[in-house]
Design a protein around this motif. Sequence first.
Motif, PDB file in Angstrom:
ATOM      1  N   LEU A  80      79.600   6.486  51.532  1.00 45.51           N
ATOM      2  CA  LEU A  80      79.198   5.110  51.518  1.00 45.51           C
ATOM      3  C   LEU A  80      80.053   4.826  50.149  1.00 45.51           C
ATOM      4  O   LEU A  80      80.246   3.470  50.301  1.00 45.51           O
ATOM      5  CB  LEU A  80      77.924   4.914  51.570  1.00 45.51           C
ATOM      6  N   ALA A  81      79.922   5.371  49.189  1.00 41.97           N
ATOM      7  CA  ALA A  81      80.551   4.877  47.769  1.00 41.97           C
ATOM      8  C   ALA A  81      81.681   4.757  47.912  1.00 41.97           C
ATOM      9  O   ALA A  81      82.416   3.677  47.519  1.00 41.97           O
ATOM     10  CB  ALA A  81      79.857   5.967  46.792  1.00 41.97           C
ATOM     11  N   GLU A  82      82.374   5.724  48.613  1.00 38.72           N
ATOM     12  CA  GLU A  82      83.917   5.522  48.913  1.00 38.72           C
ATOM     13  C   GLU A  82      84.264   4.307  49.709  1.00 38.72           C
ATOM     14  O   GLU A  82      85.226   3.669  49.254  1.00 38.72           O
ATOM     15  CB  GLU A  82      84.517   6.478  49.576  1.00 38.72           C
ATOM     16  N   GLY A  83      83.436   3.950  50.828  1.00 30.02           N
ATOM     17  CA  GLY A  83      83.696   2.775  51.598  1.00 30.02           C
ATOM     18  C   GLY A  83      83.288   1.437  50.711  1.00 30.02           C
ATOM     19  O   GLY A  83      84.059   0.282  51.129  1.00 30.02           O
ATOM     20  N   LEU A  84      82.815   1.571  49.419  1.00 27.19           N
ATOM     21  CA  LEU A  84      82.835   0.340  48.790  1.00 27.19           C
ATOM     22  C   LEU A  84      84.065  -0.167  48.436  1.00 27.19           C
ATOM     23  O   LEU A  84      84.192  -1.192  47.962  1.00 27.19           O
ATOM     24  CB  LEU A  84      81.869   0.521  47.427  1.00 27.19           C
TER      25      LEU A  84
END
Length: 294
Positions: free
Chosen positions: A150-154
Amino acid sequence: MLRRAALVVLALATTALAQVDAQTLVEHLRDDDRDWNASRAMDALGELPAPPITELHAALESEDWQQRQLAANLLWRFRHPPDWLWRGLPAWRYEPQGEVTTRLIAVTIEGFRHDRLPYDRQCDRYTYAFNAAEGFRHLRRHAKQAEPQLAEGLGSEDYQQKFLCALTLGFGGVSSQAEGVARVLLPHLRDNDIPEDAKWCTAALLHLGPDVAPFLRAAVPEADAQQAELIKLLLLDFEQPIFMGEGADATRVYRCVAGSVLSPAGKGWGDVSMGWLHDLRDPTRPKPASPSIP
């Protein structure tokens, strides 16, 4: 009359598919030229005598995008069965099935993108799988497990994917990602023409807790009236719950943006429509011009 006839045909076809084995049904989830084929297969997979978990997890590795997405959609439905399931389904449908794997998380985040589900405008085709909205509803329960992805998706170039990653981290209470989540969600607290965004983003930021407070304060100097008031109420809530005691009068603005949901921290978000995602855009960028009518 025509609609009723179409439903009868669909029901008969689904009944016929229910006699097919799980692996064959999973193959029917692929993108093909047969109308309603995937939808019928999804229904039939939910009526098998045993849960088709192994076959669906294998389909997450498929090169066919639709098959991956529909497999993930079903796996989540089986992992978190809703309370309103009708009687007559196999007993396994009423209990959680399967595990949340790294691959399931990855395919779910892939489905956060603005894509061709449930309605493919190019082919005028509808498939009953809301992969973005349903993926968010389920993944937020596992946000801490999914934090790295999810952090990468930011940082995604697809704004809907970026936004839903931030929203999932917020509702999941992953405070270690407070700065990135605030960067995406705070602009949506401003008064704009995107329906529902302030309500949902206020709730997500509230679930992050006090760790997001420094980023809220930093936004105040450039805030418009609505954003400034919502930031004020969020900060107040971190110090003292605003729905109790002396802070009760401060619910006025929350009522204004929350509509049918009084408290951004309250229950019931799992059932609130997310149809407003159709109008989602990056509020920090100019609104695209509407196509001119010749």
